[in-house]
Each structure stands twice: as structure tokens, then as C-alpha cells.
Write a protein that holds these residues in place. Sequence first.
Motif, short mmCIF file in Angstrom:
data_model
loop_
_atom_site.label_atom_id
_atom_site.label_comp_id
_atom_site.label_asym_id
_atom_site.label_seq_id
_atom_site.Cartn_x
_atom_site.Cartn_y
_atom_site.Cartn_z
N LEU A 79 -1.84 -0.53 -3.58
CA LEU A 79 -2.39 -1.57 -2.71
C LEU A 79 -2.09 -2.96 -3.24
CD1 LEU A 79 -5.87 -0.17 -1.63
CD2 LEU A 79 -3.95 -0.72 -0.16
N LYS A 80 -2.17 -3.12 -4.56
CA LYS A 80 -1.92 -4.44 -5.15
C LYS A 80 -0.47 -4.86 -4.96
CE LYS A 80 -5.71 -4.28 -8.38
NZ LYS A 80 -6.17 -4.31 -9.76
N MET A 81 0.46 -3.91 -5.10
CA MET A 81 1.87 -4.24 -4.89
C MET A 81 2.11 -4.59 -3.43
SD MET A 81 5.36 -2.01 -5.22
CE MET A 81 5.00 -1.32 -6.78
N PHE A 82 1.54 -3.81 -2.52
CA PHE A 82 1.70 -4.09 -1.09
C PHE A 82 1.09 -5.45 -0.75
CE2 PHE A 82 0.17 -3.60 3.38
CZ PHE A 82 1.43 -3.79 3.97
N ARG A 83 -0.02 -5.76 -1.35
CA ARG A 83 -0.68 -7.06 -1.12
C ARG A 83 0.24 -8.20 -1.56
NH1 ARG A 83 -5.67 -9.29 -4.54
NH2 ARG A 83 -5.91 -11.27 -3.48
N PRO A 113 2.96 -15.32 13.14
CA PRO A 113 2.73 -16.30 12.07
C PRO A 113 1.25 -16.38 11.70
CG PRO A 113 4.14 -17.23 13.76
CD PRO A 113 3.64 -15.91 14.29
N PHE A 114 0.98 -16.51 10.44
CA PHE A 114 -0.36 -16.64 9.85
C PHE A 114 -1.20 -15.36 9.93
CE2 PHE A 114 0.78 -21.03 10.89
CZ PHE A 114 0.64 -21.61 9.65
N ALA A 115 -0.71 -14.31 10.55
CA ALA A 115 -1.47 -13.07 10.63
C ALA A 115 -1.53 -12.36 9.29
CB ALA A 115 -0.90 -12.14 11.69
N PHE A 116 -0.63 -12.73 8.37
CA PHE A 116 -0.67 -12.13 7.04
C PHE A 116 -1.97 -12.46 6.32
CE2 PHE A 116 1.02 -16.31 6.11
CZ PHE A 116 0.52 -16.61 4.85
N ILE A 117 -2.66 -13.49 6.75
CA ILE A 117 -3.95 -13.85 6.15
C ILE A 117 -4.97 -12.76 6.47
CG2 ILE A 117 -5.83 -15.54 6.14
CD1 ILE A 117 -3.61 -17.66 6.76
N GLY A 118 -4.96 -12.25 7.69
CA GLY A 118 -5.84 -11.14 8.05
C GLY A 118 -5.54 -9.89 7.26
N VAL A 119 -4.25 -9.61 7.05
CA VAL A 119 -3.86 -8.46 6.24
C VAL A 119 -4.33 -8.66 4.81
CG1 VAL A 119 -1.90 -7.15 5.33
CG2 VAL A 119 -1.88 -7.90 7.70
N GLU A 120 -4.21 -9.87 4.30
CA GLU A 120 -4.67 -10.17 2.95
C GLU A 120 -6.17 -9.88 2.80
OE1 GLU A 120 -5.51 -11.75 -0.85
OE2 GLU A 120 -3.73 -10.85 0.02
N LEU A 121 -6.95 -10.30 3.77
CA LEU A 121 -8.39 -10.06 3.71
C LEU A 121 -8.70 -8.56 3.77
CD1 LEU A 121 -9.61 -12.94 6.05
CD2 LEU A 121 -9.72 -12.86 3.55
N TYR A 122 -7.98 -7.85 4.63
CA TYR A 122 -8.17 -6.40 4.75
C TYR A 122 -7.80 -5.69 3.45
CZ TYR A 122 -7.61 -1.58 6.24
OH TYR A 122 -7.70 -0.22 6.34
N LEU A 123 -6.65 -6.06 2.87
CA LEU A 123 -6.21 -5.42 1.63
C LEU A 123 -7.15 -5.74 0.48
CD1 LEU A 123 -2.35 -5.90 1.87
CD2 LEU A 123 -3.66 -3.80 2.21
N ARG A 124 -7.65 -6.96 0.44
CA ARG A 124 -8.61 -7.33 -0.60
C ARG A 124 -9.86 -6.45 -0.51
NH1 ARG A 124 -10.08 -13.52 -1.00
NH2 ARG A 124 -7.81 -13.60 -1.10
N LYS A 125 -10.33 -6.23 0.73
CA LYS A 125 -11.49 -5.37 0.94
C LYS A 125 -11.20 -3.93 0.50
CE LYS A 125 -12.76 -3.71 4.95
NZ LYS A 125 -13.14 -3.58 6.35
N GLU A 126 -10.02 -3.43 0.84
CA GLU A 126 -9.63 -2.07 0.45
C GLU A 126 -9.52 -1.94 -1.07
OE1 GLU A 126 -8.95 0.83 2.44
OE2 GLU A 126 -10.15 -0.43 3.75
N ILE A 127 -8.98 -2.94 -1.73
CA ILE A 127 -8.86 -2.91 -3.19
C ILE A 127 -10.24 -2.91 -3.83
CG2 ILE A 127 -8.13 -4.26 -5.20
CD1 ILE A 127 -5.62 -5.05 -3.53
#
Length: 96
Positions: A2-6, A74-88
Motif C-alpha cells: 500500500l505504501k508503494m502504491f501510495r 485532475p486532483f482526484a489523486f487527493i481522494g485516493v491519497e486519503l483512502y490509501l492513508r486510511k487503509e494503511i
Amino acid sequence: MLKMFRSISLLEGFSYLVILSVTIGVISREYVFILGMIHGGLFILYILLSLYTSYKQNWSIITWLLIFLASIIPFAFIGVELYLRKEINKQEIKEE
């Protein structure tokens, strides 16, 4: 994983914004080729890692599709970042 994907997700998102900044004239067009090559490589890596991470994390197809769509918007990667942070964070709590 997950950290690498993030990390790749953030790099891909920022590279997309850089490519878009060329279209609005912030960055000179002479850099389009190199920026495009970098972004293209990151995009392919993002897609491959998203598929692999989705498989390893048992994400639904809907979750993967949303993560895929975030690479196009564009800028949707911020939502993915928040989701991945929660998963981590969930994964780290499980390990304790």
C-alpha cells in the motif's frame, strides 16, 4: 504494498498536473516530450500497481474502478491519497 502504491499514486497525480500546466502555458512546450514520457511511465506503473494492490487487498471492482478513474481526473489523486492513508492506518492497527 500500500505504501508503494501510495507513493506512485502521488507521483502520477503530480506528473498529471505538470502535464496540464504545459497546456495552460505555465511550463514551456519544449519539455512536453520528457514530461510526457515520465508521466506515461508513472501512469502504466500506477495501473499495474493498482491492479496488484486491489488483488492483494481484496478490494471490490468498484473500488478499483474509482481508483482507476482518479488517474484520469485532475486532483482526484487527493481522494485516493486519503483512502490509501486510511487503509494503511487500518493495516497498522491490525498488526499491533
